[in-house]
Write a protein that holds these residues in place. Structure first.
Motif, short mmCIF file in Angstrom:
data_model
loop_
_atom_site.label_atom_id
_atom_site.label_comp_id
_atom_site.label_asym_id
_atom_site.label_seq_id
_atom_site.Cartn_x
_atom_site.Cartn_y
_atom_site.Cartn_z
N LEU A 1 0.84 -1.21 0.00
CA LEU A 1 0.00 0.00 0.00
C LEU A 1 0.87 1.26 0.00
O LEU A 1 0.64 2.20 -0.76
CB LEU A 1 -0.93 0.02 1.22
CG LEU A 1 -2.04 -1.04 1.27
CD1 LEU A 1 -2.73 -1.03 2.63
CD2 LEU A 1 -3.06 -0.83 0.16
N VAL A 2 1.88 1.24 0.85
CA VAL A 2 2.72 2.43 1.00
C VAL A 2 3.54 2.71 -0.27
O VAL A 2 3.83 3.85 -0.59
CB VAL A 2 3.64 2.25 2.25
CG1 VAL A 2 4.70 3.31 2.32
CG2 VAL A 2 2.80 2.26 3.52
N GLU B 1 -0.63 5.16 -6.63
CA GLU B 1 -2.06 5.52 -6.62
C GLU B 1 -2.57 5.73 -5.20
O GLU B 1 -3.37 6.62 -4.93
CB GLU B 1 -2.88 4.40 -7.26
CG GLU B 1 -3.35 4.74 -8.66
CD GLU B 1 -4.22 3.65 -9.25
OE1 GLU B 1 -5.31 3.39 -8.72
OE2 GLU B 1 -3.75 3.04 -10.23
N ILE B 2 -2.11 4.88 -4.30
CA ILE B 2 -2.50 5.03 -2.89
C ILE B 2 -1.91 6.33 -2.33
O ILE B 2 -2.58 7.08 -1.63
CB ILE B 2 -2.00 3.83 -2.03
CG1 ILE B 2 -2.56 2.52 -2.56
CG2 ILE B 2 -2.28 4.03 -0.55
CD1 ILE B 2 -3.97 2.18 -2.16
N ARG B 3 -0.68 6.60 -2.67
CA ARG B 3 -0.03 7.81 -2.20
C ARG B 3 -0.80 9.06 -2.64
O ARG B 3 -0.92 10.03 -1.89
CB ARG B 3 1.41 7.86 -2.73
CG ARG B 3 2.24 8.88 -2.00
CD ARG B 3 3.59 9.11 -2.66
NE ARG B 3 4.14 10.31 -2.09
CZ ARG B 3 4.80 10.35 -0.95
NH1 ARG B 3 5.04 9.27 -0.28
NH2 ARG B 3 5.23 11.51 -0.48
N ALA B 4 -1.32 9.01 -3.86
CA ALA B 4 -2.04 10.16 -4.40
C ALA B 4 -3.48 10.24 -3.84
O ALA B 4 -4.14 11.27 -3.97
CB ALA B 4 -2.08 10.07 -5.92
N ASP B 5 -3.94 9.19 -3.22
CA ASP B 5 -5.31 9.12 -2.73
C ASP B 5 -5.45 10.02 -1.49
O ASP B 5 -4.52 10.13 -0.69
CB ASP B 5 -5.59 7.66 -2.35
CG ASP B 5 -7.06 7.36 -2.14
OD1 ASP B 5 -7.62 6.63 -2.96
OD2 ASP B 5 -7.63 7.85 -1.13
N GLU B 6 -6.63 10.63 -1.35
CA GLU B 6 -6.84 11.51 -0.19
C GLU B 6 -6.77 10.74 1.14
O GLU B 6 -6.61 11.34 2.20
CB GLU B 6 -8.18 12.25 -0.29
CG GLU B 6 -9.36 11.32 -0.35
CD GLU B 6 -10.71 12.03 -0.30
OE1 GLU B 6 -10.74 13.24 -0.03
OE2 GLU B 6 -11.73 11.35 -0.51
N ARG B 7 -6.90 9.43 1.06
CA ARG B 7 -6.84 8.63 2.29
C ARG B 7 -5.42 8.46 2.83
O ARG B 7 -5.24 7.95 3.93
CB ARG B 7 -7.48 7.26 2.05
CG ARG B 7 -8.98 7.37 1.90
CD ARG B 7 -9.62 6.08 1.47
NE ARG B 7 -9.45 5.85 0.05
CZ ARG B 7 -10.09 4.90 -0.64
NH1 ARG B 7 -10.91 4.09 -0.01
NH2 ARG B 7 -9.89 4.75 -1.92
N SER B 8 -4.43 8.87 2.07
CA SER B 8 -3.04 8.81 2.56
C SER B 8 -2.64 10.15 3.15
O SER B 8 -2.86 11.20 2.55
CB SER B 8 -2.08 8.50 1.41
OG SER B 8 -2.31 7.22 0.94
#
Ligand SMILES: O=C(O)CCC(=O)C(=O)O
Ligand SMILES: [Fe+2]
Length: 295
Positions: free
Chosen positions: A70-71, A75-82
């Motif tokens: 995930l880290v 795409e995860i990094r760019a997600d507001e949830r990160s």
């Protein structure tokens, strides 16, 4: 729908301390489940329950790999949830991991996890929030002292103290790498914090707490009354803690990452209403509005 009475006023002009008005253990003491009766008793008294090995070494390996995936995912990094560290720009937290990842979704549904939450809360439960807190080392920031319930009541509209968190260690939590600290017994008093909630408070507060922060005087008195317990344990160990326990953790300046997954279970009989002390709701990835029970 009528808003329930505000049992725990906060974010007013002055800091106020009121006794807890809710049970700590909502389930019956002899309800079947993974927590023994003595465990429920100590949870009620202390506001936490440590489990030496909640998941196996093999399961830790799978979860740890998933955290790393995930880290590392752009795409995860760019997600507001990160949420990234303000200085190093490394990932600090990823929210809603039980929705982002099948591995963490399965962990939430695991009877060793959800079964304990049901036992404490005495009902079916749903996930109010989940997150990984990565604390990679070499200066990862800590979490200042707070009661989660103060925020969840003020900003997410949880009416009663019927919510429990579990922090599962995915790396060893040492006495040096920024482990969780709790003031035992602090869950029996609610500290309403001084100061109104700014509109976009959550954005700042996820990197650094401000509104909802106890005063030095209050923390000094509470630490004097209750003391401070640091939780250490192998990867796979876990700490269950009450939503109103005063807790926090220091920075991690060691080279050893302290990466934990946090899951927050709320009772289906305590679903969120409008925030009690904030102009707007926080986003759903931080404070769920889907109250579907975990089955
Ligand atoms: O990761 C930690 O040490 C504490 C985190 C915490 O208190 C929170 O996520 O609310
Ligand atoms: Fe917290």
């Amino acid at each position: 729908m009528t808003t329930p009475t505000d049992l725990y006023p906060t974010r007013g002009t002055a800091e106020v301390s009121v006794p807890r008005k809710d049970p700590v253990v909502w389930g019956s003491p002899d309800a079947p489940g993974p927590i023994p009766a003595t465990g429920l008793q100590s949870y009620e008294r202390d506001g936490f329950l440590a489990v030496d090995q909640l998941i196996s070494d093999d399961e830790v390996t799978v979860c740890r790999r998933e955290l790393e995936r995930l880290v590392a995912d752009p795409e995860i990094r760019a997600d507001e949830r990160s949420i990234v560290e303000p200085q190093s720009k490394e990932i600090r937290s990823v929210f809603e991991v039980h929705k982002l990842s099948p591995v963490f979704a399965a962990l939430v549904r695991d009877e060793r996890v959800v079964g304990r939450a049901r036992q404490i809360l005495g009902s079916d439960v749903y996930v109010h929030q989940s997150r990984i807190n990565v604390k990679p080392g070499f200066g990862a920031g800590g979490f200042y002292w707070h009661s989660d319930f103060e925020t969840w009541h003020a900003e997410d509209g949880l009416p009663n103290m019927r919510t429990v968190s579990v922090s599962i260690a995915l790396t060893e939590n040492l006495d040096t790498n920024g482990g969780l600290m709790i003031m035992p017994g602090s869950h029996r008093t609610f500290l309403g914090c001084a100061g109104a909630t700014p509109k976009d408070n959550y954005k700042k507060s996820l990197q650094m707490q401000d509104a909802g922060t106890p005063s030095d005087e209050a923390l000094t008195a509470m630490a004097g009354d209750y003391g401070i317990k640091l939780f250490t344990g192998k990867a796979g160990s876990a700490t269950w803690f009450d939503c109103n326990a005063m807790h926090g953790s220091g920075d991690n300046i060691t080279p050893f990452p302290r990466s934990n997954v946090f899951i927050v279970f709320n009772s289906v009989e305590n679903t969120a209403v409008e925030p009690f002390a904030a102009p707007i709701r926080r986003p759903e990835f931080i404070g769920a509005r889907d109250f579907t029970p975990v089955i």
